[in-house]
Write a protein that holds these residues in place. Sequence first.
Motif, PDB file in Angstrom:
ATOM      1  N   ARG A 163      -4.884  -4.525 -11.109  1.00  0.00           N
ATOM      2  CA  ARG A 163      -3.690  -5.320 -11.386  1.00  0.00           C
ATOM      3  C   ARG A 163      -3.664  -5.768 -12.846  1.00  0.00           C
ATOM      4  N   GLN A 191       3.962  -5.354  -7.497  1.00  0.00           N
ATOM      5  CA  GLN A 191       5.062  -4.389  -7.567  1.00  0.00           C
ATOM      6  C   GLN A 191       5.856  -4.558  -8.861  1.00  0.00           C
ATOM      7  N   LEU A 242       2.559   1.773  -3.432  1.00  0.00           N
ATOM      8  CA  LEU A 242       1.626   2.321  -4.412  1.00  0.00           C
ATOM      9  C   LEU A 242       1.296   3.781  -4.122  1.00  0.00           C
ATOM     10  N   GLU A 244       1.676   7.066  -6.562  1.00  0.00           N
ATOM     11  CA  GLU A 244       0.320   7.242  -7.060  1.00  0.00           C
ATOM     12  C   GLU A 244       0.248   8.183  -8.261  1.00  0.00           C
ATOM     13  N   VAL A 304      -5.233   5.028  -4.826  1.00  0.00           N
ATOM     14  CA  VAL A 304      -5.070   3.974  -3.826  1.00  0.00           C
ATOM     15  C   VAL A 304      -6.310   3.890  -2.943  1.00  0.00           C
ATOM     16  N   ILE A 320       1.853   6.538 -11.370  1.00  0.00           N
ATOM     17  CA  ILE A 320       0.990   5.497 -11.933  1.00  0.00           C
ATOM     18  C   ILE A 320      -0.166   6.125 -12.701  1.00  0.00           C
ATOM     19  N   ILE A 323       3.824  -3.007 -11.654  1.00  0.00           N
ATOM     20  CA  ILE A 323       3.909  -1.538 -11.637  1.00  0.00           C
ATOM     21  C   ILE A 323       5.272  -1.065 -12.119  1.00  0.00           C
ATOM     22  N   GLU A 326       0.832  -1.202   0.000  1.00  0.00           N
ATOM     23  CA  GLU A 326       0.000   0.000   0.000  1.00  0.00           C
ATOM     24  C   GLU A 326       0.867   1.252   0.000  1.00  0.00           C
ATOM     25  N   TRP A 363      -4.834  -3.641   0.120  1.00  0.00           N
ATOM     26  CA  TRP A 363      -3.752  -3.751  -0.851  1.00  0.00           C
ATOM     27  C   TRP A 363      -2.705  -4.786  -0.441  1.00  0.00           C
TER      28      TRP A 363
END
Length: 301
Positions: free
Chosen positions: A85, A286, A15, A19, A37, A22, A289, A12, A67
């Motif tokens: 995801r 992870q 991410l 944020e 998130v 992303i 991402i 969490e 998360w």
Amino acid sequence: MSKTSTGRSGLERYLHDREFEIRGSLKSIHSSNTFSVDGIVAAQLNRLEALQAARVDLASNALHLDWNRVDLRRASAACAFEQFRARAWALGELNKSLSSTYTDLYHLTFADTADRRRSGDLTRFNIDAFKRGIRRALNLLQKSFPDFWAVGMVEISAAPTSGQAVLFEPHCHLLVDGVPSMDLRAVFKSVLKKRSSALRPVQLEPVRTPADRARVLSYFFKQVPELRNQIVGEDGRLIEGRSNHLTGPAKVEWLAWMAAHHVTELLIGTGLPAVVIEKFEYRDLQLIIDELLKGGSQHGN
């Protein structure tokens, strides 16, 4: 009010710290893409409450609760965390793995009216049987075009009928490379069921650039309970109108069907994409991402 980064831990926090990156990466592909998130957590709680209020027989592992449990196991296709995801994986790792000359790359939509289900009857839609028809078409194409590849997603949208009812419309979106359009149309029409009454069962749009390809994948992985309204055009024919989202019992029914299946069950792949799909189930978020944020997700071959 959202928590600060110091109030978070594990995945969490990873991410949350990224944020904006992303979100920016997703929006660089299509402006409608977003990421939050805390927003995904809130969406998940709303889905869980709706399913529980409707007394849906929900498996205990159908939805992640936060998360930090995402990588411990795979949840269902109704799970907001799993949907994110899948989208991040598709726009990063999957997209980067695809190569095309863009001479015969198409976004194909296949819909057979024989697969439609009325409200209250969606559980009768058998995705395995549906995918067998798609695989038949892909196997036929492989005989003539052994080097082609295809990747796609099964989706269920809906259209309104009289009263409060809706008609669920399962269909499939595919990216297909290396097959001329006439052959694509002919092969997919050949796998229509005998009771089909579809006027346009196969729709094709050429995909001409890497950026277009990424946008098409983004569309495939939207995974929303879409309600498609149709309107009468000037020539008296039905045409697509603005899409909204399902609400009430129809949305719960859509969520319940999605909760009974995993994202990998919705995916279809032939050629190289099939190998990438096999790895997806075991990829940690992870790593997904990291691939998305490396850049170039819209600049493939």
